[in-house]
Design an enzyme around this catalytic site. Structure first.
Site, PDB file in Angstrom:
ATOM      1  N   ARG A  37     -11.148  97.437 -58.494  1.00 41.29           N
ATOM      2  CA  ARG A  37     -11.053  96.051 -58.019  1.00 41.29           C
ATOM      3  C   ARG A  37     -11.815  95.048 -58.895  1.00 41.29           C
ATOM      4  NH1 ARG A  37     -11.420  96.128 -51.531  1.00 41.29           N
ATOM      5  NH2 ARG A  37     -10.234  94.204 -51.683  1.00 41.29           N
ATOM      6  N   PRO A  38     -11.416  94.893 -60.151  1.00 36.68           N
ATOM      7  CA  PRO A  38     -12.074  93.888 -61.002  1.00 36.68           C
ATOM      8  C   PRO A  38     -11.770  92.459 -60.547  1.00 36.68           C
ATOM      9  CG  PRO A  38     -10.236  94.932 -62.168  1.00 36.68           C
ATOM     10  CD  PRO A  38     -10.319  95.596 -60.824  1.00 36.68           C
ATOM     11  N   VAL A  39     -12.517  91.495 -61.084  1.00 34.30           N
ATOM     12  CA  VAL A  39     -12.270  90.077 -60.750  1.00 34.30           C
ATOM     13  C   VAL A  39     -11.977  89.279 -62.030  1.00 34.30           C
ATOM     14  CG1 VAL A  39     -13.490  89.957 -58.535  1.00 34.30           C
ATOM     15  CG2 VAL A  39     -14.780  89.659 -60.636  1.00 34.30           C
ATOM     16  N   ASP A  40     -11.433  89.987 -63.033  1.00 35.85           N
ATOM     17  CA  ASP A  40     -11.157  89.341 -64.319  1.00 35.85           C
ATOM     18  C   ASP A  40     -10.191  88.160 -64.195  1.00 35.85           C
ATOM     19  OD1 ASP A  40      -9.467  91.658 -63.667  1.00 35.85           O
ATOM     20  OD2 ASP A  40      -8.344  91.103 -65.456  1.00 35.85           O
ATOM     21  N   GLN A  41      -9.263  88.221 -63.251  1.00 30.90           N
ATOM     22  CA  GLN A  41      -8.287  87.129 -63.110  1.00 30.90           C
ATOM     23  C   GLN A  41      -8.946  85.859 -62.556  1.00 30.90           C
ATOM     24  OE1 GLN A  41      -5.121  87.637 -64.363  1.00 30.90           O
ATOM     25  NE2 GLN A  41      -6.124  89.551 -64.943  1.00 30.90           N
ATOM     26  N   ARG A  57     -17.072  92.379 -50.625  1.00 32.75           N
ATOM     27  CA  ARG A  57     -16.485  91.892 -51.872  1.00 32.75           C
ATOM     28  C   ARG A  57     -15.954  90.464 -51.753  1.00 32.75           C
ATOM     29  NH1 ARG A  57     -14.849  94.872 -55.714  1.00 32.75           N
ATOM     30  NH2 ARG A  57     -13.182  93.391 -56.024  1.00 32.75           N
ATOM     31  N   ARG A  63     -16.390  95.744 -39.213  1.00 26.64           N
ATOM     32  CA  ARG A  63     -16.194  94.720 -40.245  1.00 26.64           C
ATOM     33  C   ARG A  63     -14.868  93.995 -40.029  1.00 26.64           C
ATOM     34  NH1 ARG A  63     -15.273  97.029 -45.386  1.00 26.64           N
ATOM     35  NH2 ARG A  63     -14.613  94.899 -45.672  1.00 26.64           N
ATOM     36  N   ILE A  81      -0.801  99.226 -54.874  1.00 21.59           N
ATOM     37  CA  ILE A  81      -1.776  98.136 -55.080  1.00 21.59           C
ATOM     38  C   ILE A  81      -3.139  98.680 -55.530  1.00 21.59           C
ATOM     39  CG2 ILE A  81      -2.926  96.130 -54.039  1.00 21.59           C
ATOM     40  CD1 ILE A  81       0.046  95.724 -53.995  1.00 21.59           C
ATOM     41  N   ASP A 118      -2.715  97.116 -46.605  1.00 22.35           N
ATOM     42  CA  ASP A 118      -3.673  97.214 -45.501  1.00 22.35           C
ATOM     43  C   ASP A 118      -3.084  97.882 -44.255  1.00 22.35           C
ATOM     44  OD1 ASP A 118      -5.668  96.119 -46.991  1.00 22.35           O
ATOM     45  OD2 ASP A 118      -5.647  94.152 -46.044  1.00 22.35           O
ATOM     46  N   CYS A 131     -15.230  99.712 -55.442  1.00 24.24           N
ATOM     47  CA  CYS A 131     -15.427 100.072 -54.034  1.00 24.24           C
ATOM     48  C   CYS A 131     -14.592 101.293 -53.743  1.00 24.24           C
ATOM     49  CB  CYS A 131     -15.094  98.909 -53.109  1.00 24.24           C
ATOM     50  SG  CYS A 131     -13.355  98.617 -52.947  1.00 24.24           S
ATOM     51  N   LYS A 144      -9.273  88.106 -40.171  1.00 22.25           N
ATOM     52  CA  LYS A 144     -10.433  88.257 -41.065  1.00 22.25           C
ATOM     53  C   LYS A 144     -10.115  87.720 -42.457  1.00 22.25           C
ATOM     54  CE  LYS A 144     -11.360  92.338 -43.184  1.00 22.25           C
ATOM     55  NZ  LYS A 144     -11.556  92.169 -44.633  1.00 22.25           N
ATOM     56  N   ASN A 145      -8.967  88.146 -42.998  1.00 20.71           N
ATOM     57  CA  ASN A 145      -8.670  87.785 -44.388  1.00 20.71           C
ATOM     58  C   ASN A 145      -8.249  86.330 -44.568  1.00 20.71           C
ATOM     59  OD1 ASN A 145      -9.380  90.301 -45.159  1.00 20.71           O
ATOM     60  ND2 ASN A 145      -7.316  91.009 -45.686  1.00 20.71           N
TER      61      ASN A 145
HETATM   62  C1  UD1 Z   1      -7.121  91.208 -50.578  1.00 18.33           C
HETATM   63  C2  UD1 Z   1      -7.491  91.537 -49.165  1.00 18.33           C
HETATM   64  C3  UD1 Z   1      -7.384  93.048 -48.927  1.00 18.33           C
HETATM   65  C4  UD1 Z   1      -6.015  93.554 -49.347  1.00 18.33           C
HETATM   66  C5  UD1 Z   1      -5.668  93.094 -50.750  1.00 18.33           C
HETATM   67  C6  UD1 Z   1      -4.239  93.421 -51.176  1.00 18.33           C
HETATM   68  C7  UD1 Z   1      -9.051  89.800 -48.552  1.00 18.33           C
HETATM   69  C8  UD1 Z   1     -10.453  89.429 -48.237  1.00 18.33           C
HETATM   70  N1  UD1 Z   1      -8.833  91.080 -48.893  1.00 18.33           N
HETATM   71  O1  UD1 Z   1      -8.075  91.851 -51.431  1.00 18.33           O
HETATM   72  O2  UD1 Z   1      -7.607  93.308 -47.553  1.00 18.33           O
HETATM   73  O3  UD1 Z   1      -5.996  94.960 -49.322  1.00 18.33           O
HETATM   74  O4  UD1 Z   1      -5.820  91.661 -50.870  1.00 18.33           O
HETATM   75  O5  UD1 Z   1      -3.338  92.851 -50.286  1.00 18.33           O
HETATM   76  O6  UD1 Z   1      -8.145  88.996 -48.453  1.00 18.33           O
HETATM   77  N2  UD1 Z   1      -6.988  92.904 -59.564  1.00 18.33           N
HETATM   78  C9  UD1 Z   1      -7.410  92.910 -60.873  1.00 18.33           C
HETATM   79  N3  UD1 Z   1      -8.124  91.823 -61.336  1.00 18.33           N
HETATM   80  C10 UD1 Z   1      -8.416  90.755 -60.558  1.00 18.33           C
HETATM   81  C11 UD1 Z   1      -7.987  90.758 -59.205  1.00 18.33           C
HETATM   82  C12 UD1 Z   1      -7.273  91.845 -58.739  1.00 18.33           C
HETATM   83  O7  UD1 Z   1      -7.156  93.866 -61.622  1.00 18.33           O
HETATM   84  O8  UD1 Z   1      -9.080  89.812 -61.044  1.00 18.33           O
HETATM   85  C13 UD1 Z   1      -6.211  94.036 -59.017  1.00 18.33           C
HETATM   86  C14 UD1 Z   1      -6.943  94.832 -57.931  1.00 18.33           C
HETATM   87  O9  UD1 Z   1      -7.810  95.798 -58.474  1.00 18.33           O
HETATM   88  C15 UD1 Z   1      -5.791  95.427 -57.148  1.00 18.33           C
HETATM   89  C16 UD1 Z   1      -4.697  94.340 -57.241  1.00 18.33           C
HETATM   90  O10 UD1 Z   1      -5.068  93.537 -58.358  1.00 18.33           O
HETATM   91  O11 UD1 Z   1      -5.337  96.596 -57.785  1.00 18.33           O
HETATM   92  C17 UD1 Z   1      -4.593  93.442 -56.022  1.00 18.33           C
HETATM   93  O12 UD1 Z   1      -5.894  93.041 -55.623  1.00 18.33           O
HETATM   94  P1  UD1 Z   1      -6.180  91.689 -54.847  1.00 18.33           P
HETATM   95  O13 UD1 Z   1      -4.915  91.119 -54.315  1.00 18.33           O
HETATM   96  O14 UD1 Z   1      -7.005  90.815 -55.706  1.00 18.33           O
HETATM   97  O15 UD1 Z   1      -7.061  92.219 -53.640  1.00 18.33           O
HETATM   98  P2  UD1 Z   1      -8.212  91.405 -52.947  1.00 18.33           P
HETATM   99  O16 UD1 Z   1      -7.885  89.958 -53.061  1.00 18.33           O
HETATM  100  O17 UD1 Z   1      -9.536  91.879 -53.424  1.00 18.33           O
END
Ligand code: UD1
Length: 417
Positions: free
Chosen positions: A121-125, A92, A396, A326, A304, A116, A22-23
């Site tokens: 889980r922000p997307v600031d990066q 997401r 899912r 994480i 996971d 969630c 899936k991922n």
């Molecule tokens: C992906 C996987 C998910 C897995 C996770 C960690 C997919 C579709 N999903 O989720 O199954 O549990 O990796 O291995 O591949 N963070 C920030 N800002 C950002 C991005 C991330 O603060 O812009 C934080 C997150 O809140 C979290 C950590 O970084 O605490 C890691 O998150 P991330 O690796 O981005 O998880 P996903 O990519 O969403």
């Protein structure tokens, strides 16, 4: 909503095939947005998340053909670089369209995913990286709006290891002007699979799988064929499920090399594991030993798989400590496992689990995908019947879960609502 009824106590044995990941499928399907030619993907799992993403791509003007596990995408008629809230809120990973759209169309409008069940889980990066590549990015009315005539290569250093962040920026950089270097990049096997797909489409990428990825931008990508890698989390989940029942299994169409940390813990728990190039054979003793673990980015133990190992520890011999590093809120399965009789104490990001002689079946419900998987594992060893509600979470992420468990001898029934 469908429910899953499990009658615990069967020893699982046999052979099943693992599905595509899936991922890996989610980012790789988004990569088709980067070119005007048809891209053919095989080993695409039939999962709710994949269907949601294909609907989103179709809504943007992408031609979607799906036959069995083959999906052909043609984004030559891409008209609507928009990911609306209604789609993103259910999944997401829809945010993975942001990088490709900004790079190919020079504009993108993608709903902010919001928090969630497992954390903020922000997307600031993702946003910071696109800005460093010269995009103008505003967040307004709940949407990320990015625009750029052409992205420019840049040196990107993420504040933390982010899997989809690395994937989004790697895809964007493929069509940028000049070289992009992503430092502190995620090393997850799914990032490597995406890079391999992009390379087949004509991208110039090196270093995927390490923490420094270099991408030399090209003016266009072309159509290609790509087979999605096997799902390492599905693999790990079945290994745990069989292990708790004291069973024996051969999992085919999988890749042991992506699961070193998980297999290491199963061996520590007392299982014997034999790995072949595309299959894994596990045989478990009657009683497992409790195993402590700490989640961290790949190649360390994956977050996971944390919930599934908590279920394993609940019935193992001894006590274990599980530390989640994480996500800040990824222990919701613990309270449900306690309802089955588990002995778990949570202190911040640490769970202390003491194995009990037996769990007892009950009605339980989970709020996320892997938490639901841990309840299935617990239900397989619990005395009597366990009813798992809200199994849309499982749909899912696990292809044909009930059929695969039944094939191994589990007494599992899906109750249609
Ligand atoms: C992906 C996987 C998910 C897995 C996770 C960690 C997919 C579709 N999903 O989720 O199954 O549990 O990796 O291995 O591949 N963070 C920030 N800002 C950002 C991005 C991330 O603060 O812009 C934080 C997150 O809140 C979290 C950590 O970084 O605490 C890691 O998150 P991330 O690796 O981005 O998880 P996903 O990519 O969403």
């Amino acid at each position: 909503m469908d429910k899953l009824l499990i009658e615990g106590g069967s020893r699982l044995t046999g052979e099943i095939a693992i599905s595509g990941a899936k991922n890996a499928a989610l980012p790789i399907l988004c990569a088709a947005l980067l070119c005007a030619g048809p891209v053919v993907f095989t080993n695409v799992p039939q999962l709710k998340d994949v269907t949601t993403l294909l609907a989103l791509l179709e809504q943007m003007g992408v031609k979607v053909e799906r036959e069995g596990d083959t999906v052909t995408l043609d984004a030559s008629g891409l008209t609507e670089p928009v990911a609306p809230y209604e789609m993103v809120k259910t999944m997401r990973a829809s945010v993975l369209v942001l990088g490709p759209l900004a790079a190919r169309c020079g504009q993108a409008s993608v709903s902010l995913p919001g928090g969630c069940a497992i954390g903020a889980r922000p997307v600031d990066q993702h946003i910071k990286g696109l800005q460093a590549m010269g995009a103008k990015v505003d967040v307004e009315h709940g949407y990320i709006r990015a625009s750029a005539s052409r992205l420019k290569g840049a040196r990107l250093v993420t504040d933390m290891v982010t899997v989809t962040g690395t994937e989004n920026l790697m895809m964007a950089a493929c069509l940028a002007d000049g070289e992009t270097v992503i430092e502190n990049a995620a090393c997850e096997p799914e990032v490597v699979d995406l890079a391999n797909c992009l390379i087949a489409m004509g991208a110039k990428i090196s270093g995927a799988g390490s923490d420094v990825i270099r991408i030399k931008g090209v003016s266009r990508l072309h159509g290609a064929r790509h087979r999605i890698m096997p799902d390492r989390i599905e693999t790990g989940t079945y290994l745990c499920a069989v292990a708790v029942t004291g069973g024996s299994v051969r999992l085919t169409s999988t890749q042991a090399s992506s699961l070193d940390a998980v297999i290491g813990k199963l061996i520590e728990a007392g299982c014997s594991v034999r790995c072949e190039p595309n299959s894994i054979h596990l045989s478990a003793p009657g009683k497992l030993a409790a195993v402590s673990l700490r989640t961290a980015p790949h190649p360390a133990f994956p977050t996971d798989m944390q919930a599934q190992f908590m279920a394993l520890d609940c019935v193992a011999d001894g006590a274990a400590t599980i530390r989640e590093t994480i996500f800040e809120n990824r222990f919701m399965h613990a309270v449900e496992l306690q309802r089955l009789g588990a002995d778990i104490h949570i202190d911040g990001n640490t769970a202390m689990v003491r194995g009990v002689e037996r769990l007892q079946g009950a009605t339980v419900m989970a709020t996320d995908l892997r938490a639901s998987a841990s309840l299935v594992i617990a239900g397989l060893v619990a005395e009597g019947e366990t009813m798992i509600e809200r199994i849309y979470h499982l749909d899912r992420g696990y292809e044909h879960l009930d059929e695969k468990l039944s094939a191994l001898g589990a007494r599992v029934r899906r109750l249609k609502s």
